[in-house]
Scaffold this active site. Structure first.
Site, PDB file in Angstrom:
ATOM      1  N   GLU A   1       0.815  -1.219   0.000  1.00 64.01           N
ATOM      2  CA  GLU A   1       0.000   0.000   0.000  1.00 64.01           C
ATOM      3  C   GLU A   1       0.851   1.273   0.000  1.00 64.01           C
ATOM      4  O   GLU A   1       0.632   2.193   0.801  1.00 64.01           O
ATOM      5  CB  GLU A   1      -0.962  -0.012   1.196  1.00 64.01           C
ATOM      6  CG  GLU A   1      -2.004  -1.112   1.106  1.00 64.01           C
ATOM      7  CD  GLU A   1      -3.056  -1.057   2.210  1.00 64.01           C
ATOM      8  OE1 GLU A   1      -2.924  -0.220   3.131  1.00 64.01           O
ATOM      9  OE2 GLU A   1      -4.019  -1.845   2.146  1.00 64.01           O
TER      10      GLU A   1
ATOM     11  N   GLU B   1      -5.338  -8.515  -0.281  1.00 62.76           N
ATOM     12  CA  GLU B   1      -6.072  -8.169   0.943  1.00 62.76           C
ATOM     13  C   GLU B   1      -7.521  -7.936   0.549  1.00 62.76           C
ATOM     14  O   GLU B   1      -7.808  -7.058  -0.256  1.00 62.76           O
ATOM     15  CB  GLU B   1      -5.537  -6.890   1.614  1.00 62.76           C
ATOM     16  CG  GLU B   1      -4.295  -7.068   2.449  1.00 62.76           C
ATOM     17  CD  GLU B   1      -3.966  -5.818   3.242  1.00 62.76           C
ATOM     18  OE1 GLU B   1      -4.900  -5.156   3.757  1.00 62.76           O
ATOM     19  OE2 GLU B   1      -2.771  -5.492   3.350  1.00 62.76           O
TER      20      GLU B   1
END
Length: 503
Positions: free
Chosen positions: A173, A292
């Site tokens: 991320e 995720e």
């Protein structure tokens, strides 16, 4: 009664289903590691400190690959802290989650846990505070046979044979302002390219995933994917997607449409990757790793994300899942399976306690959350080729999605055994659905080997230590098959699994 029909033909195939779509995620966060998979003082702990009750539930859940060690934790993690004698490992502040990390559990313990659980490890390298040099050293430590500093260090630590880790994530991320050492697309694309390059020089037999957007709503979404891949297209195999599903309006119909959003997200990122390929006139196709994903909206307050005083393994984002959450997880699995031509890996986040399908009491019991069941059933039964289905179904409307199908379904054919598995979700809130599935070219002499439904009259029903099976699949005997047509009645708001085999 609603009526729906599906027609599939054994010759019309989307893709072989990559079994790595049934992955999960273990991060050094909350009670996922400490008090989750690892608790040396627990009554069920084995000699390595692994909770065997959690291991048994993990095997039942059926993950094929597990991502480690983060997550946001990754971007401040020094892998060297988690290897070697435990009494010499440093205790660190974890800035990502405001916790104290003892490093009692690290790389080698995780590999041992994976071997015990019979899952493939998916490792990630820190591209926040660290970079290509540390990544290549970690890879050398894990995968090189011996005769070098880091590979011999692994052997000194008691692991003579290489770990042979083949799937690696390049950071986590990195577009997010919450990330330690957030980067621009250009900064990240360049470091991802250089990290991939040196890692492949250490071990040429790797699959590497670059960070995509942290979520579809990010302001840099799409431009991030394009610019990152424009830098590292030739050096990586995957681009990642992260998706967490919310029900803030407490509207089950609106909640269901996060599944349509996921389908759009997958198709958009695949298109962006193909645009980068087109610019290069390249036949290469970047695959997608949804590494995720889960339902997550209830345990989302500041106190769920961080506890004061730098505690060790505090309870963080321990979402209690209900029946409607399980239906959405089932629908997300169907969507990933139906995009099997591009989604080649996925990790439900996380495995235990932290937004996990498994919940434990530290020092006590372990049980299955509601979302455990659709994942376990899909992993157990979905093998082989995903067939391209022609679906006829009535629709429903919401404020954001005016024409959503009431039926979501996947049909998967295992040529080796002749098994055909049907996953079906009836999203009607009120009506039973008559479902007919015509299996063309798959032999008329078939039988129903298994049929089950996940249904509850209370959308908010949960599983707990006191009632661990309040929401659980139930076998059914009223599904029929005649001349290659499977017929079943699906209850409103139900997840259904039907398995047929040659008679």
């Amino acid at each position: 009664m609603l009526t729906s029909r599906i027609v599939v033909d054994r010759d019309f195939v989307i893709s072989e289903l990559d079994r790595r779509v049934f992955g999960t995620f273990v991060e050094h966060m909350g009670r996922c590691v400490y008090g989750g998979i690892y608790e040396p003082g627990h009554a069920t702990a084995n000699k390595d400190g692994f909770r065997q009750d959690v291991l048994e539930l993990t095997r039942e859940l059926g993950p094929t690959i597990v991502r480690y060690p983060g997550g946001n934790f990754l971007s401040g993690y020094n892998w060297e802290d988690g290897v070697g004698p435990k009494d010499k490992r440093p205790t660190r502040l974890d800035l990502a989650w405001g916790s104290t990390e003892t490093n009692e559990f690290g790389t080698n313990e995780f590999i041992t846990w994976c071997r015990t659980a019979k899952v493939e490890p998916m490792f990630a390298v820190n591209l926040g505070t660290r970079g290509p040099d540390e990544a290549r050293h970690l890879l050398e430590y894990c995968n090189h046979p011996g005769g070098t500093y880091y590979s011999d260090l692994r052997r000194e630590h008691g692991y003579e044979k290489p770990h042979g880790i083949k799937f690696w994530c390049l950071g986590n991320e990195m577009d997010g302002p919450w990330q330690i050492c957030q980067k621009t697309a250009q900064e990240y694309g360049r470091v991802a390219k250089e990290t991939a390059k040196v890692m492949r020089w250490v071990d040429g037999d790797l699959q590497l995933a670059a960070c995509g957007s942290s979520q579809r709503a990010m302001p840099t979404y799409a431009s991030w994917e394009y610019e990152v891949l424009d830098h590292c297209f030739n050096d990586v195999d995957f681009i990642s997607l992260h998706a967490y599903f919310r029900n803030d309006s407490n509207d089950v119909k609106e909640f269901f449409t996060v599944i349509e959003d996921l389908d759009s997200f997958i198709k958009e990122v695949a298109s962006i990757a193909d645009a980068v390929a087109a610019k290069r006139r390249s036949p290469k196709r970047i695959m997608l790793s949804l590494d995720e994903w889960n339902v997550w909206y209830k345990a989302h307050s500041p106190s769920d994300l961080r506890k004061p005083g730098w505690p060790k393994a505090p309870p963080l984002i321990e979402e209690i899942y209900n029946f409607e959450d399980a239906l959405v997880v089932g629908g997300a699995l169907i969507t990933m399976i139906n995009n099997a031509d591009r989604v080649k890996a996925a990790c439900i986040a996380q495995l235990v306690n932290v937004i996990g399908p498994i919940m434990t009491e530290t020092g006590g019991a372990a049980w299955r959350q509601t979302i455990f069941h659709p994942f376990a059933q899909a992993s157990r039964h979905a093998h082989g080729q995903v067939l391209r289905a022609k679906v006829q179904s009535e629709t429903f409307s919401t404020k954001t999605h005016p024409n959503a199908s009431l039926l979501l379904s996947s049909v998967i054919h295992d040529e080796a055994t002749g098994t055909v598995t049907i996953l079906a979700l009836n999203r009607s809130t009120t009506d039973e659905m008559q479902l007919d599935v015509e299996l063309r070219g798959l032999g008329e002499g078939r039988k129903v080997a298994l049929a089950s439904e996940l249904h509850h009259t209370d959308l908010k029903a949960i599983n707990s230590k006191a009632a661990p099976n309040a929401v659980a699949p139930k076998e059914r005997t009223d599904v029929s098959i005649d001349k290659g047509v499977v017929s079943a009645k699906l209850k409103p708001l139900s997840w259904n699994v039907i398995v047929t085999t040659p008679a």
